[in-house]
Design a protein around this motif. Structure first.
Motif, PDB file in Angstrom:
ATOM      1  N   ASP A 260      67.349  57.762  26.749  1.00  0.00           N
ATOM      2  CA  ASP A 260      68.377  58.405  27.554  1.00  0.00           C
ATOM      3  C   ASP A 260      69.633  57.529  27.621  1.00  0.00           C
ATOM      4  O   ASP A 260      69.579  56.310  27.423  1.00  0.00           O
ATOM      5  CB  ASP A 260      67.868  58.674  28.975  1.00  0.00           C
ATOM      6  CG  ASP A 260      66.936  59.874  29.014  1.00  0.00           C
ATOM      7  OD1 ASP A 260      66.779  60.549  27.974  1.00  0.00           O
ATOM      8  OD2 ASP A 260      66.361  60.135  30.081  1.00  0.00           O
ATOM      9  N   THR A 261      70.746  58.182  27.911  1.00  0.00           N
ATOM     10  CA  THR A 261      72.032  57.489  27.981  1.00  0.00           C
ATOM     11  C   THR A 261      72.704  57.764  29.311  1.00  0.00           C
ATOM     12  O   THR A 261      72.891  58.923  29.699  1.00  0.00           O
ATOM     13  CB  THR A 261      72.966  57.957  26.847  1.00  0.00           C
ATOM     14  OG1 THR A 261      72.337  57.709  25.588  1.00  0.00           O
ATOM     15  CG2 THR A 261      74.281  57.219  26.905  1.00  0.00           C
ATOM     16  N   LEU A 262      73.074  56.681  30.019  1.00  0.00           N
ATOM     17  CA  LEU A 262      73.773  56.797  31.296  1.00  0.00           C
ATOM     18  C   LEU A 262      74.972  55.869  31.328  1.00  0.00           C
ATOM     19  O   LEU A 262      74.992  54.823  30.657  1.00  0.00           O
ATOM     20  CB  LEU A 262      72.834  56.452  32.462  1.00  0.00           C
ATOM     21  CG  LEU A 262      71.698  57.422  32.777  1.00  0.00           C
ATOM     22  CD1 LEU A 262      70.803  56.838  33.862  1.00  0.00           C
ATOM     23  CD2 LEU A 262      72.228  58.792  33.192  1.00  0.00           C
ATOM     24  N   THR A 263      75.945  56.240  32.119  1.00  0.00           N
ATOM     25  CA  THR A 263      77.070  55.363  32.430  1.00  0.00           C
ATOM     26  C   THR A 263      77.245  55.370  33.942  1.00  0.00           C
ATOM     27  O   THR A 263      76.674  56.216  34.644  1.00  0.00           O
ATOM     28  CB  THR A 263      78.365  55.845  31.749  1.00  0.00           C
ATOM     29  OG1 THR A 263      78.682  57.153  32.239  1.00  0.00           O
ATOM     30  CG2 THR A 263      78.215  55.880  30.240  1.00  0.00           C
ATOM     31  N   ILE A 264      78.033  54.422  34.431  1.00  0.00           N
ATOM     32  CA  ILE A 264      78.286  54.349  35.867  1.00  0.00           C
ATOM     33  C   ILE A 264      79.762  54.060  36.103  1.00  0.00           C
ATOM     34  O   ILE A 264      80.401  53.333  35.335  1.00  0.00           O
ATOM     35  CB  ILE A 264      77.405  53.271  36.550  1.00  0.00           C
ATOM     36  CG1 ILE A 264      77.447  53.401  38.078  1.00  0.00           C
ATOM     37  CG2 ILE A 264      77.825  51.881  36.090  1.00  0.00           C
ATOM     38  CD1 ILE A 264      76.695  54.593  38.579  1.00  0.00           C
ATOM     39  N   SER A 265      80.297  54.663  37.114  1.00  0.00           N
ATOM     40  CA  SER A 265      81.649  54.306  37.563  1.00  0.00           C
ATOM     41  C   SER A 265      81.566  54.016  39.052  1.00  0.00           C
ATOM     42  O   SER A 265      80.673  54.518  39.742  1.00  0.00           O
ATOM     43  CB  SER A 265      82.638  55.438  37.277  1.00  0.00           C
ATOM     44  OG  SER A 265      82.275  56.609  38.001  1.00  0.00           O
ATOM     45  N   ALA A 266      82.512  53.165  39.540  1.00  0.00           N
ATOM     46  CA  ALA A 266      82.484  52.787  40.945  1.00  0.00           C
ATOM     47  C   ALA A 266      83.859  52.277  41.342  1.00  0.00           C
ATOM     48  O   ALA A 266      84.754  52.083  40.513  1.00  0.00           O
ATOM     49  CB  ALA A 266      81.409  51.730  41.192  1.00  0.00           C
ATOM     50  N   GLU A 267      84.034  52.046  42.621  1.00  0.00           N
ATOM     51  CA  GLU A 267      85.272  51.472  43.149  1.00  0.00           C
ATOM     52  C   GLU A 267      84.946  50.137  43.820  1.00  0.00           C
ATOM     53  O   GLU A 267      83.884  49.992  44.446  1.00  0.00           O
ATOM     54  CB  GLU A 267      85.902  52.426  44.162  1.00  0.00           C
ATOM     55  CG  GLU A 267      86.357  53.741  43.547  1.00  0.00           C
ATOM     56  CD  GLU A 267      86.930  54.688  44.571  1.00  0.00           C
ATOM     57  OE1 GLU A 267      87.002  54.301  45.772  1.00  0.00           O
ATOM     58  OE2 GLU A 267      87.314  55.813  44.195  1.00  0.00           O
ATOM     59  N   GLY A 268      85.871  49.179  43.684  1.00  0.00           N
ATOM     60  CA  GLY A 268      85.674  47.865  44.291  1.00  0.00           C
ATOM     61  C   GLY A 268      86.832  47.494  45.195  1.00  0.00           C
ATOM     62  O   GLY A 268      87.983  47.896  44.963  1.00  0.00           O
ATOM     63  N   ALA A 269      86.540  46.700  46.239  1.00  0.00           N
ATOM     64  CA  ALA A 269      87.596  46.273  47.162  1.00  0.00           C
ATOM     65  C   ALA A 269      87.218  44.929  47.789  1.00  0.00           C
ATOM     66  O   ALA A 269      86.070  44.731  48.223  1.00  0.00           O
ATOM     67  CB  ALA A 269      87.812  47.319  48.250  1.00  0.00           C
ATOM     68  N   PHE A 270      88.196  43.989  47.797  1.00  0.00           N
ATOM     69  CA  PHE A 270      87.991  42.727  48.501  1.00  0.00           C
ATOM     70  C   PHE A 270      88.049  42.987  50.009  1.00  0.00           C
ATOM     71  O   PHE A 270      88.670  43.952  50.466  1.00  0.00           O
ATOM     72  CB  PHE A 270      89.082  41.732  48.122  1.00  0.00           C
ATOM     73  CG  PHE A 270      88.961  41.193  46.740  1.00  0.00           C
ATOM     74  CD1 PHE A 270      88.119  40.116  46.474  1.00  0.00           C
ATOM     75  CD2 PHE A 270      89.691  41.745  45.698  1.00  0.00           C
ATOM     76  CE1 PHE A 270      88.023  39.605  45.188  1.00  0.00           C
ATOM     77  CE2 PHE A 270      89.599  41.236  44.414  1.00  0.00           C
ATOM     78  CZ  PHE A 270      88.751  40.171  44.151  1.00  0.00           C
ATOM     79  N   ALA A 271      87.440  42.119  50.751  1.00  0.00           N
ATOM     80  CA  ALA A 271      87.467  42.256  52.211  1.00  0.00           C
ATOM     81  C   ALA A 271      88.878  42.062  52.751  1.00  0.00           C
ATOM     82  O   ALA A 271      89.267  42.659  53.761  1.00  0.00           O
ATOM     83  CB  ALA A 271      86.499  41.269  52.857  1.00  0.00           C
TER      84      ALA A 271
END
Length: 327
Positions: A260-271
């Motif tokens: 199977d093939t998966l990808t991931i996306s996300a958001e990042g933020a410093f405190a």
């Protein structure tokens, strides 16, 4: 003097004699006989003249009426005498199957059916007293009963094959087929393996007693849970914002199936936006992608939620004013 009348049954030598007084002008005499058969009457007058005549006592026809019937197979023997009605005086009845498309065995009037179809039933009644031997035919049509079927399929998670459990109390001796449809009605050629909601129908073939039977059920192949790890945050130079870039090239998909093939996306933020080393970056809004994404779901627990990165201070400009003094 008298007229002598003799009644003799054909084939017999014994006779019944009756003396009838002679009456002037008498022109007729009568004679009765109790047994069936043909009789010869001989009459002699006082002068010795004789006259003969014959009569026959024949049996009456057997009164038998036949009526065709149609029944539905119910696994019990059928009384074929119900196909006929009989008048008074008929003799012993004998039933036989003389033709038709069905198969069965007849014992007395009880027909045990081994294959539904038509049965041509003959009844013969023996002679009885003044009633002759009789015969009649009637057709019995035995229709196949409606078969029964059942199908159960337990819900599974993607990656676990479904296990259909078909059954039939009437048609189990025959083969069956199972067909599948998606929730939108699309017919599938094979059993489904992808996550989704499905309908399955089992159909058993007809046998000698029962029509084809089918049953339908629904089931769900649930999405498989995935746990994400290995997301990295990018270092950056101070820009006055908390935005953080993420690197997902080396992400680990815990629970993914081979192939199977998966990808991931996300958001990042410093405190915060201040410069510093190994600053915590919060990871939010994880979203699965890739060819196999429809078969997976992010687990509610265990996901990577943070990473670390450095915000490097921006280099400042230093302006030095040098005053020139004249001598």
């Amino acid at each position: 003097a008298a007229v002598t009348v003799t009644a003799v049954k054909s084939g017999e030598t014994d006779a019944q004699a009756q003396s009838i007084p002679a009456n002037e002008g008498q022109t007729a005499v009568s004679q009765t006989a109790a047994d069936l058969g043909t009789y010869t009457i001989e009459a002699a007058d006082k002068a010795g003249n004789t006259t003969t005549a014959a009569f026959t006592i024949a049996p009456v026809d057997a009164d038998i009426k036949a009526e065709p019937k149609t029944i539905t197979y119910d696994a019990t023997a059928y009384d074929v005498s119900q196909l006929f009605t009989f008048g008074d005086g008929v003799g012993t009845k004998t039933y036989t199957v003389t033709g038709g498309t069905g198969f069965g065995t007849l014992s007395g009037s009880a027909l045990t059916i081994s294959q539904a179809g038509t049965f041509i039933i003959s009844v013969t009644t023996a002679p009885n007293g003044y009633t002759a031997r009789g015969t009649a035919l009637a057709t019995l049509t035995v229709r196949k009963a409606q078969g029964t079927a059942a199908l159960t399929i337990e819900n599974v998670t993607y990656g676990t094959p479904i296990s259909p459990q078909p059954s039939s109390t009437t048609n189990a001796d025959k083969g069956y087929t199972i067909t599948y449809k998606t929730a939108d009605g699309t017919q599938l050629q094979t059993a489904p393996t992808d996550a989704g909601d499905y309908t399955a129908t089992v159909t058993y073939e007809a046998n000698d007693f029962y029509e084809a039977a089918s049953a339908t059920t629904t089931f769900t192949i649930g999405r498989k849970e995935i746990v994400i790890s290995g997301i990295k945050a990018k270092d950056k130079t101070y820009d006055g914002t908390t935005a953080a870039g993420l690197v997902c090239d080396d992400v680990v998909f815990g629970g993914i199936l081979e192939g199977d093939t998966l990808t991931i996306s996300a958001e990042g933020a410093f405190a915060d936006a201040e410069a510093g080393e190994a600053k915590t970056v919060a990871i939010t809004n994880l979203t699965l992608g890739g060819e196999s994404a429809a078969n997976y779901v992010l687990a509610e627990a265990g996901q990577q939620t943070t990473a670390t990165a450095t915000i490097t201070a921006q280099a400042g400009e230093i302006t030095t004013q040098i005053e020139k003094k004249e001598d």
